[in-house]
Every structure is written in structure tokens, then in C-alpha cells.
Design an enzyme around this catalytic site. Structure first.
Site, PDB file in Angstrom:
ATOM      1  N   GLY A 103     -12.917   6.770   2.792  1.00 57.23           N
ATOM      2  CA  GLY A 103     -12.661   7.030   4.199  1.00 57.23           C
ATOM      3  C   GLY A 103     -13.751   6.424   5.059  1.00 57.23           C
ATOM      4  O   GLY A 103     -14.821   6.052   4.564  1.00 57.23           O
TER       5      GLY A 103
ATOM      6  N   CYS B  11     -15.723   6.399  -3.485  1.00 58.23           N
ATOM      7  CA  CYS B  11     -16.483   6.057  -2.280  1.00 58.23           C
ATOM      8  C   CYS B  11     -16.785   7.324  -1.472  1.00 58.23           C
ATOM      9  O   CYS B  11     -17.572   8.153  -1.906  1.00 58.23           O
ATOM     10  CB  CYS B  11     -15.734   4.999  -1.467  1.00 58.23           C
ATOM     11  SG  CYS B  11     -16.776   4.085  -0.305  1.00 58.23           S
ATOM     12  N   TYR B  12     -16.130   7.529  -0.311  1.00 67.21           N
ATOM     13  CA  TYR B  12     -16.385   8.748   0.457  1.00 67.21           C
ATOM     14  C   TYR B  12     -16.113   9.988  -0.393  1.00 67.21           C
ATOM     15  O   TYR B  12     -16.832  10.997  -0.289  1.00 67.21           O
ATOM     16  CB  TYR B  12     -15.518   8.772   1.711  1.00 67.21           C
ATOM     17  CG  TYR B  12     -15.705  10.033   2.546  1.00 67.21           C
ATOM     18  CD1 TYR B  12     -16.721  10.107   3.493  1.00 67.21           C
ATOM     19  CD2 TYR B  12     -14.866  11.137   2.376  1.00 67.21           C
ATOM     20  CE1 TYR B  12     -16.907  11.255   4.243  1.00 67.21           C
ATOM     21  CE2 TYR B  12     -15.040  12.285   3.120  1.00 67.21           C
ATOM     22  CZ  TYR B  12     -16.070  12.347   4.062  1.00 67.21           C
ATOM     23  OH  TYR B  12     -16.254  13.500   4.802  1.00 67.21           O
TER      24      TYR B  12
ATOM     25  N   HIS C 145     -14.233   0.675  -5.578  1.00 74.36           N
ATOM     26  CA  HIS C 145     -12.803   0.968  -5.416  1.00 74.36           C
ATOM     27  C   HIS C 145     -12.003   0.435  -6.617  1.00 74.36           C
ATOM     28  O   HIS C 145     -11.725  -0.765  -6.697  1.00 74.36           O
ATOM     29  CB  HIS C 145     -12.281   0.350  -4.120  1.00 74.36           C
ATOM     30  CG  HIS C 145     -12.782   1.024  -2.889  1.00 74.36           C
ATOM     31  ND1 HIS C 145     -12.147   2.096  -2.301  1.00 74.36           N
ATOM     32  CD2 HIS C 145     -13.907   0.808  -2.150  1.00 74.36           C
ATOM     33  CE1 HIS C 145     -12.837   2.502  -1.250  1.00 74.36           C
ATOM     34  NE2 HIS C 145     -13.913   1.737  -1.132  1.00 74.36           N
TER      35      HIS C 145
ATOM     36  N   GLU D 101      -8.890   0.980  -7.176  1.00 81.19           N
ATOM     37  CA  GLU D 101      -7.477   0.826  -6.842  1.00 81.19           C
ATOM     38  C   GLU D 101      -7.111  -0.579  -6.386  1.00 81.19           C
ATOM     39  O   GLU D 101      -5.926  -0.933  -6.359  1.00 81.19           O
ATOM     40  CB  GLU D 101      -7.063   1.845  -5.782  1.00 81.19           C
ATOM     41  CG  GLU D 101      -7.653   1.630  -4.400  1.00 81.19           C
ATOM     42  CD  GLU D 101      -9.017   2.290  -4.201  1.00 81.19           C
ATOM     43  OE1 GLU D 101      -9.379   2.538  -3.043  1.00 81.19           O
ATOM     44  OE2 GLU D 101      -9.724   2.541  -5.209  1.00 81.19           O
TER      45      GLU D 101
ATOM     46  N   SER E  30      24.162   1.885   4.162  1.00 79.12           N
ATOM     47  CA  SER E  30      23.888   0.668   4.938  1.00 79.12           C
ATOM     48  C   SER E  30      24.115  -0.598   4.129  1.00 79.12           C
ATOM     49  O   SER E  30      24.223  -1.684   4.698  1.00 79.12           O
ATOM     50  CB  SER E  30      22.438   0.685   5.423  1.00 79.12           C
ATOM     51  OG  SER E  30      21.547   0.515   4.334  1.00 79.12           O
ATOM     52  N   GLY E  31      24.147  -0.482   2.808  1.00 79.49           N
ATOM     53  CA  GLY E  31      24.268  -1.655   1.953  1.00 79.49           C
ATOM     54  C   GLY E  31      22.946  -2.113   1.384  1.00 79.49           C
ATOM     55  O   GLY E  31      22.899  -2.957   0.494  1.00 79.49           O
ATOM     56  N   GLY E  32      21.837  -1.564   1.883  1.00 77.65           N
ATOM     57  CA  GLY E  32      20.528  -1.871   1.335  1.00 77.65           C
ATOM     58  C   GLY E  32      20.279  -1.098   0.058  1.00 77.65           C
ATOM     59  O   GLY E  32      21.025  -0.183  -0.295  1.00 77.65           O
ATOM     60  N   VAL E  33      19.187  -1.433  -0.627  1.00 76.81           N
ATOM     61  CA  VAL E  33      18.921  -0.818  -1.922  1.00 76.81           C
ATOM     62  C   VAL E  33      18.672   0.679  -1.790  1.00 76.81           C
ATOM     63  O   VAL E  33      19.090   1.463  -2.655  1.00 76.81           O
ATOM     64  CB  VAL E  33      17.739  -1.518  -2.634  1.00 76.81           C
ATOM     65  CG1 VAL E  33      16.455  -1.409  -1.825  1.00 76.81           C
ATOM     66  CG2 VAL E  33      17.524  -0.946  -4.027  1.00 76.81           C
ATOM     67  N   ASP E  34      18.023   1.132  -0.719  1.00 74.26           N
ATOM     68  CA  ASP E  34      17.680   2.544  -0.591  1.00 74.26           C
ATOM     69  C   ASP E  34      18.926   3.423  -0.499  1.00 74.26           C
ATOM     70  O   ASP E  34      19.078   4.385  -1.255  1.00 74.26           O
ATOM     71  CB  ASP E  34      16.782   2.770   0.635  1.00 74.26           C
ATOM     72  CG  ASP E  34      15.562   1.872   0.632  1.00 74.26           C
ATOM     73  OD1 ASP E  34      15.161   1.424  -0.462  1.00 74.26           O
ATOM     74  OD2 ASP E  34      15.021   1.596   1.722  1.00 74.26           O
ATOM     75  N   SER E  35      19.789   3.111   0.447  1.00 71.77           N
ATOM     76  CA  SER E  35      20.998   3.931   0.598  1.00 71.77           C
ATOM     77  C   SER E  35      21.955   3.718  -0.573  1.00 71.77           C
ATOM     78  O   SER E  35      22.685   4.637  -0.951  1.00 71.77           O
ATOM     79  CB  SER E  35      21.699   3.619   1.927  1.00 71.77           C
ATOM     80  OG  SER E  35      22.189   2.298   1.952  1.00 71.77           O
TER      81      SER E  35
ATOM     82  N   LYS F 144       9.365   1.659  -3.056  1.00 71.74           N
ATOM     83  CA  LYS F 144      10.499   0.737  -3.205  1.00 71.74           C
ATOM     84  C   LYS F 144      10.695   0.267  -4.650  1.00 71.74           C
ATOM     85  O   LYS F 144      11.822   0.219  -5.138  1.00 71.74           O
ATOM     86  CB  LYS F 144      10.291  -0.466  -2.283  1.00 71.74           C
ATOM     87  CG  LYS F 144      11.398  -1.514  -2.338  1.00 71.74           C
ATOM     88  CD  LYS F 144      12.643  -1.079  -1.607  1.00 71.74           C
ATOM     89  CE  LYS F 144      12.429  -1.105  -0.117  1.00 71.74           C
ATOM     90  NZ  LYS F 144      13.683  -0.809   0.639  1.00 71.74           N
TER      91      LYS F 144
END
Length: 516
Positions: A55, A82-83, A169, A171, A224-229, A370
Site C-alpha cells: 500500500g 511490503c506495507y 513483491h 505477485e 448478450s452473446g458475450g462469454v460472461d452471460s 475472466k
């Protein structure tokens, strides 16, 4: 039951989401938490370990964020980064001060104790530093695990408690052994079993849906046709079969052939009850003359609610509304568990629809990134062209037209978008790009037609190609210039009104992926 979870306590780090992602890459569930998270809340989320993030604050500053001291008494393994390391050492009797030689960037790291979290880490190695404070004095309860030339306490371990600290770090990809260190922590220290897989997440999600949705109740899914929906719909269909009804609102802001693709995939291939609502005229009429990006989003959200409400009114037994909300959507809309994310953009699908429509909300992907959603889609057998389709914004092409949305601008942008996708597919680049988009800029620029200068072009087409794993951060794609040349040539020659093509080389942050 909640899966084994590593809680990432977010102290405002730019890398907090990245820490959560790195944990999940090891098939271990993770969640971001606010600094004020309590031991009881950790128990409810089945936390088996804690990571205290970095942070921008100094632990000795008056308003520096703190965590509940009781967290250090839970017996849970803790890794401070770190922090987070500064805070843990400070709370356990150490002293933190401003360093005389600030470290930033790649630094040479020597391992002094090759056990525990640094097991099998080579020495020397590289580590990514980004700090202005250091632990000046450890106290007698810590052992030193690693050091750098200017930081004697680069990695530490408490002698009597499972508490570890890293000044660097792990990550970020700039720390080559970082993923291995996180793996050591979650498996060797926390004892995780690695059960967070696409198969297990799918199974648990389907079970949760079945427990929640009664045998006589139906669920409406906004598709919607996207991968999520699409993955949301596939999960629900697997759980409750024909008690799922999908509604696709054609707002007139879609890509070329979008309605045909959705109908072919879900009505013909998956045999899902799909209702298509033609609301293009209503949307375009409401957007007439409006050029402000946020107001455009608000108008589209309002019109979507009205169209959806009308379509849903005739569906008997519908109690639930399902949405494909993802974890980044939740974080960026300011609804994260950590409570520290800025409201970067407005999502008309994060928390707004249930109150308007009177349904209870089901968001089976709410805790997923995602790439995790894509793996679940593959596990469910969705077509590859759906699973690996590039994201498309909820407000559609309206936020890719700078200024007011007109039918003419939409037709121009659809053609530009179609050419862009055709060319990156033909060149073999589509799978190497996370998101490809075109933006229409209402700027007249001079061109040459025949032997004369001309201002016939009414628009500039901006091309944006980005690479990312989580869409929280992104970088522009260093695509072959010959491919860009082909894209530009086709757009200028085939789309009347566009006489100039530019390439966006901005990263996120500071830019966002979309322009509006």
C-alpha cells in the site's frame, strides 16, 4: 460450503487484485477483504490463510490503515507483502522507518534460509522492489530469510507463529520466483488442497443454483452473446433445464450479425428458451443528440430496464434474474468486499437491475475472473468461438462512438469493426489479443482524392488492441505492422466517410480499455 480461501487484506495496493489472481492460479480460492475484516468474517469465508497487501501509506503515519490486531492471534498463516510486512512487524514489536536509499525495480536478492516459503528459490535471484520504508529493527521473535544489498530484512519469518514477511513483491512477473513463493505459502504453509478447479467450481455453482431455485420457480437470464452471460446461461441451463428463460435485448448498438449468432448458439445449438426483443428504435430515439459518455450509459441502462421489464412480464413463475457479473466488474464499480476500489465506470448490470425489476439476483460468476469463466465455459462444452470471444461492452457500440450516436455512425463503425476482426482472424492474431475494438472519432481531417486535397472524410477510426489476463490492467499489443497496414487500407478504401486510421498505444492504467 465455502472453498478453502486465502483472504487478501487490501491496504490500497495497486497489486491487490494481482495477488488474488496469483493465488487462484494455484487452484486456490482467494477474496479481497477490507482492512477492518474480523476473525469471525474470515471464519465464515473459510479462510485458511491471510495475505496482507502492500500500500502507499507508512505504518507510522497518523491515518495509516490498520488491521484488527486479533487477526495476528487467530493462528492463521499470514504473509505480509511490503506495507503488509511493515504492519505485521510493527504490530509485533518491530520498528519501521524511512529508508535512506529507496529501492524501486529489479533488485538482486540473496536467500539466507532456503526453507519454508523460500524453498527451492535460487540464490541469488531477482526481486521487484517498490518501497520508501523498511523494517529498521525486527525484534527477537523474527528470523531473517533473505536480504538485498541495501535491505537486510528482505524476507522474514516469526519464530513462534506462522507469520512471514516479504519486502519485495512476489505477485509481479518481474520477480521470477514470485509465483513459486506464493505456491509455497498456500500449499506448504497454509495446507491448501488445490481443489479450486473449473470442475469443482462448476459443480458447486450448479448445486448452489439448485438449492436456491425452487422446483416450481423460473430464472430469467439477460443474455448478450458475450462469454460472461453465455457461461451464466449454460450454468443455469445445466442446473434447472427448461425453467431457464433467456432474454436478448437487441438495442440497435450491436455488432454485425450479433442477433443471428446468439440465436444460432442458444436456440438452435443449446435448445434454450430464448426471447429476442427488438428495441433498436427506442434506444436510438432516447440517445438522439446525447454525447456525454456517462449519460449515454445511463440512458442505455434505463432503456434496457424498460425493454427487459416488458419482455419479462409475461413469464410466469419467474422469481430470479441472472446476470454475468464478474469479479473485476464488482471491484471497478466500487462494490468489492475490500470496499476500497474507486468507481471507475458505471455498469448497468452491477446491482441496479434487481431493485428496478423486482427479481432476486443470481450472479454465479460474481467471484470469478475472466480466464476462470472461460475455463468453466470449456468445461460446460460451449462452442470455442463463444468461450474465447473478445469482450464487448454492455452499452455496445454507443461507447465506441465519441459524441452523439447516429444510425449513420453505427453503420460506419459496424463495418470498421467487421474489417478489423476479419483481418486479425486472417492473420492469426485473434487468439493472441485479449480485446480488439474500433472507435469512431468525429474529426474531419484533410486527405487526398485524386490530385486534390479533400475534407470528404468525416471520421477517424481509432484501433485499440490490448493484451491482459484479468482486464484490471492491460497493455497495448505490439502487432505486426503489416497487419495494421492491411486493416488501415481496407477501412479507408471500403468505409466511405473514414479517411484516416490511428492506433492507440495507451496502457491501462492510466487509460481504460474502452474510450468512454
Amino acid at each position: 460450503m465455502m472453498p478453502q480461501t486465502i483472504a487478501v487484506v487490501d491496504f490500497g495496493s495497486q497489486y491487490a487484485q494481482l495477488i488474488a489472481r496469483r493465488v487462484r492460479e494455484n487452484n486456490v480460492h482467494s477474496l479481497l477483504c477490507a482492512p477492518h475484516v474480523t476473525p469471525e468474517e474470515l471464519q465464515r469465508m473459510n479462510a485458511v490463510g491471510l495475505i496482507l497487501s502492500g500500500g502507499p501509506s507508512s505504518v507510522y503515519a497518523e491515518n495509516a490503515p490498520r488491521c484488527d490486531p486479533a487477526l495476528l492471534e487467530t493462528g492463521l498463516p499470514i504473509l505480509g507483502i511490503c506495507y503488509g510486512m511493515h504492519l505485521a512487524c510493527h504490530m509485533l514489536g518491530g520498528e519501521v522507518g524511512e529508508t535512506r536509499s529507496r529501492e524501486y525495480g529489479r533488485t538482486r536478492l540473496w536467500v539466507d534460509d532456503a526453507g519454508s516459503i523460500l524453498a527451492h528459490v535460487p540464490s541469488p535471484t531477482s526481486a521487484w522492489m517498490s518501497h520508501g520504508d523498511v523494517v529498521d529493527r525486527l525484534g527477537g521473535d523474527f528470523d531473517v530469510l533473505a536480504h538485498t544489498e541495501s535491505c537486510p530484512f528482505a524476507a522474514v519469518r516469526h519464530k513462534h507463529r506462522p507469520i512471514y514477511g516479504l519486502q519485495f513483491h512476489p505477485e509481479v512477473t518481474h520477480t521470477p520466483s514470485g509465483s513459486h513463493i506464493i505456491r509455497n505459502f498456500v500449499y506448504d504453509v497454509c495446507g491448501c488442497d488445490g481443489s479450486w478447479t473449473a470442475a469443482s467450481v462448476t459443480r458447486h455453482t450448479i448445486d448452489d443454483i439448485r438449492r436456491r431455485v425452487g422446483p416450481d420457480e423460473r430464472v430469467i437470464c439477460g443474455l448478450s452473446g458475450g462469454v460472461d452471460s453465455s457461461v451464466t446461461a449454460a450454468l443455469l441451463h445445466e442446473a434447472i433445464a427448461d425453467r431457464l428463460v433467456c432474454i436478448f435485448v437487441d438495442n440497435g448498438l450491436m455488432r454485425q450479425g450479433e442477433v443471428d449468432l446468439v440465436e444460432a448458439t442458444f436456440r438452435e445449438h443449446s435448445h434454450i428458451d430464448l426471447r429476442v426483443v427488438d428495441a433498436a428504435d427506442a434506444f436510438l430515439s432516447a440517445l438522439d443528440g446525447e454525447g456525454d459518455p456517462q449519460r449515454k450509459r445511463t440512458i442505455i441502462g434505463r432503456e434496457f430496464i424498460q425493454a427487459f421489464k416488458s419482455a419479462a412480464a409475461g413469464i410466469e413463475g419467474a422469481r430470479f434474474l441472472a446476470q454475468g457479473t464478474l469479479y473485476p466488474d464488482v471491484i471497478e464499480s466500487g462494490h468489492s468486499v475490500g470496499g476500497v476500489a474507486a468507481n471507475i465506470k458505471l455498469h448497468h448490470n452491477v446491482g441496479a437491475l434487481p431493485a428496478e425489476l423486482g427479481f432476486e439476483l443470481i450472479e454465479p460468476l460474481r467471484d470469478l475472473f475472466k480466464d476462470e469463466v472461460r475455463r468453466i465455459g470449456e468445461h460446460l462444452g460451449l462452442p470455442r468461438e463463444i468461450v474465447w470471444r473478445h469482450p464487448f461492452p454492455g452499452p455496445g457500440l454507443a461507447v465506441r462512438i465519441i459524441g452523439p450516436v447516429t444510425r449513420q455512425a453505427l453503420e460506419l463503425l459496424r463495418r470498421v469493426d467487421e474489417i478489423l476482426l476479419e483481418e486479425i482472424h486472417a492473420a492469426g492474431w485473434y487468439g493472441r489479443i485479449a480485446q480488439a475494438l474500433a472507435v469512431l472519432l468525429p474529426i474531419r481531417t484533410v486527405g487526398v482524392m485524386g490530385d486534390d486535397r479533400s475534407y470528404a472524410g468525416q471520421h477517424i477510426a481509432a484501433i485499440r488492441l490490448v493484451e491482459t489476463t484479468d482486464f484490471m490492467t492491460a497493455d497495448w499489443v505490439r502487432i505486426d505492422h503489416n497487419v495494421l497496414a492491411d486493416i488501415s487500407s481496407r477501412i479507408i478504401n471500403e468505409v466511405p466517410g473514414v479517411n484516416r486510421v490511428v492506433y492507440d498505444i495507451s496502457s491501462k492504467p492510466p487509460a481504460t480499455i474502452e474510450w468512454e
